[in-house]
Design a protein around this motif. Structure first.
Motif, PDB file in Angstrom:
ATOM      1  N   THR A   1       0.838  -1.194   0.000  1.00 51.31           N
ATOM      2  CA  THR A   1       0.000   0.000   0.000  1.00 51.31           C
ATOM      3  C   THR A   1       0.871   1.241   0.000  1.00 51.31           C
ATOM      4  O   THR A   1       1.787   1.378   0.816  1.00 51.31           O
TER       5      THR A   1
ATOM      6  N   ARG B   1       0.800   9.539  -8.474  1.00 53.22           N
ATOM      7  CA  ARG B   1       0.452   8.202  -8.947  1.00 53.22           C
ATOM      8  C   ARG B   1       0.880   8.041 -10.396  1.00 53.22           C
ATOM      9  O   ARG B   1       0.922   8.995 -11.165  1.00 53.22           O
TER      10      ARG B   1
ATOM     11  N   PRO C   1       1.367  15.348  -1.397  1.00 57.52           N
ATOM     12  CA  PRO C   1       0.764  14.060  -1.732  1.00 57.52           C
ATOM     13  C   PRO C   1       1.698  13.217  -2.603  1.00 57.52           C
ATOM     14  O   PRO C   1       2.442  13.739  -3.436  1.00 57.52           O
ATOM     15  N   VAL C   2       1.645  11.911  -2.415  1.00 57.62           N
ATOM     16  CA  VAL C   2       2.399  10.992  -3.267  1.00 57.62           C
ATOM     17  C   VAL C   2       1.746  10.982  -4.647  1.00 57.62           C
ATOM     18  O   VAL C   2       0.540  10.785  -4.769  1.00 57.62           O
TER      19      VAL C   2
ATOM     20  N   THR D   1       5.828  18.575   2.990  1.00 60.08           N
ATOM     21  CA  THR D   1       5.020  17.364   2.867  1.00 60.08           C
ATOM     22  C   THR D   1       3.995  17.576   1.764  1.00 60.08           C
ATOM     23  O   THR D   1       3.251  18.563   1.772  1.00 60.08           O
TER      24      THR D   1
ATOM     25  N   PRO E   1       1.888   5.095   0.670  1.00 63.69           N
ATOM     26  CA  PRO E   1       1.502   6.127   1.634  1.00 63.69           C
ATOM     27  C   PRO E   1       0.751   7.251   0.926  1.00 63.69           C
ATOM     28  O   PRO E   1       0.832   7.409  -0.290  1.00 63.69           O
ATOM     29  N   THR E   2       0.028   8.032   1.694  1.00 57.81           N
ATOM     30  CA  THR E   2      -0.716   9.158   1.141  1.00 57.81           C
ATOM     31  C   THR E   2       0.188  10.358   0.877  1.00 57.81           C
ATOM     32  O   THR E   2       0.059  11.044  -0.139  1.00 57.81           O
ATOM     33  N   ASP E   3       1.103  10.605   1.815  1.00 57.47           N
ATOM     34  CA  ASP E   3       1.969  11.782   1.730  1.00 57.47           C
ATOM     35  C   ASP E   3       3.441  11.384   1.705  1.00 57.47           C
ATOM     36  O   ASP E   3       3.807  10.272   2.073  1.00 57.47           O
TER      37      ASP E   3
END
Length: 331
Positions: free
Chosen positions: A3, A31, A28-29, A26, A5-7
């Motif tokens: 999974t 996609r 967002p990751v 910080t 990470p979000t950030d």
């Protein structure tokens, strides 16, 4: 499947100016989109274009990440739709249009290369920008051939250490310019026939002497300015002068008669704005002709220093100091 990470932590350019404007943030990751892979970054190369971006002189292309960083190495964390060659867990290095100074970075699959066995991630991250640039400009645009003379200005730069080695490996005779006797010695160890300390010698006179008044066949220049006319004088008949930067200025006066009489070619390029199709072609050539030389040690990846991602400002400060080879951020 792991999974994501979000950030993530990335380096932002807060304003423009000195190294201090590089600040951890910080965000967002990202996609992976169609034809893209998301790389979990283990190392990222630091390059002069990053410095220019920090100064506000080299903005990211429209639609691309404004996070600096043009080359990364790590493992594939996610493969987008249509990706066929790489899968999660694969070790890759990639040329990217931005986003490298971060824990995760998106790359077009066609601009990724497998990391050769025996090459660590720090070395791998130091490969894409320099090797893509040198191959395209010296061998494709400049047409350097075995037995020819090649002049590289800035021999201990990240580009320079690659150009010297590749030119030597493919049978050319190399002359280079640097700013100290210590750097001269480093360039000779990398394969240069003659290294010139530009603070104590006129490179045009040395080239004339070393080549028996013939001149060199190809010059790769990152200086511009008052080097241009001396470059033209230093070229042999049918010589090729290739520009990839202009640290001393881009607007110059030249003697067109000399260009005509010697049938010279003046050209240049910037890599970041080129299409993925063009970069994919360079990547294929590198994988076939150059990576085997890296894998067996005939061409070394020269790393000057490493810094953590949080120390990006220190890494940029190092760029302005005397260094030999690439500077790399580690994660």
């Amino acid at each position: 499947m792991t999974t994501l990470p979000t950030d993530m932590t990335a380096i932002d350019i807060v304003g423009k100016g000195g190294p201090e404007v590089l600040q951890p943030v910080t965000v967002p990751v990202p996609r992976a989109g169609a034809g893209e892979v998301l790389i979990k970054v283990e190392a990222a190369g630091v390059n002069r274009p990053d410095v220019m971006q920090r100064l506000g002189l080299y903005p990211a292309p429209k639609g691309h990440s404004e996070i600096p960083g043009l080359e990364v190495a790590g493992t594939v964390a996610e493969a987008g739709e249509g990706v066929s060659r790489f899968k999660p867990g694969d070790r890759v290095m990639a040329l990217v249009n931005g986003g490298g100074y971060a824990q995760f970075c998106v790359a077009d699959e066609s601009c990724c290369l497998p990391v050769p066995d025996g090459i660590g991630m720090v070395e791998a991250a130091a490969i894409p920008e320099g090797f893509f640039t040198v191959w395209h400009n010296v061998f494709e645009r400049g047409g350097l051939k075995s037995g020819e003379w090649f002049l590289m200005h800035g021999g201990t730069s990240g580009i320079g250490v690659v150009a010297i080695q590749l030119a030597h490996a493919f049978g050319a005779k190399v002359i280079t310019t640097v700013g100290s006797d210590e750097k001269c010695a480093a360039c000779v160890k990398l394969g240069a026939t003659r290294a010139i300390n530009y603070n104590s010698e006129d490179f045009a006179e040395v080239v004339k002497e070393v080549t028996g008044k013939r001149g060199v066949d190809v010059i790769l220049d990152i200086v511009g300015g008052d080097y241009v006319e001396r470059n033209i004088r230093s070229l042999a008949e049918d010589g090729r002068l290739v520009y990839i930067a202009f640290q001393k200025g881009s607007k110059v006066a030249i003697d067109l008669m000399r260009v005509m009489l010697k049938r010279l070619t003046l050209t240049g390029s910037t890599l970041r704005i080129r299409s993925n199709e063009v970069k994919a072609g360079i990547a294929q050539a590198l994988e076939q002709k150059v990576l085997p030389l890296v894998a067996d040690g005939r061409v070394r990846v020269v790393v000057d220093a490493t810094y953590s991602l949080a120390e990006a400002a220190q890494a940029h400060a190092r760029m302005d100091e005397s260094h030999v080879g690439k500077i790399v951020l580690t994660l």
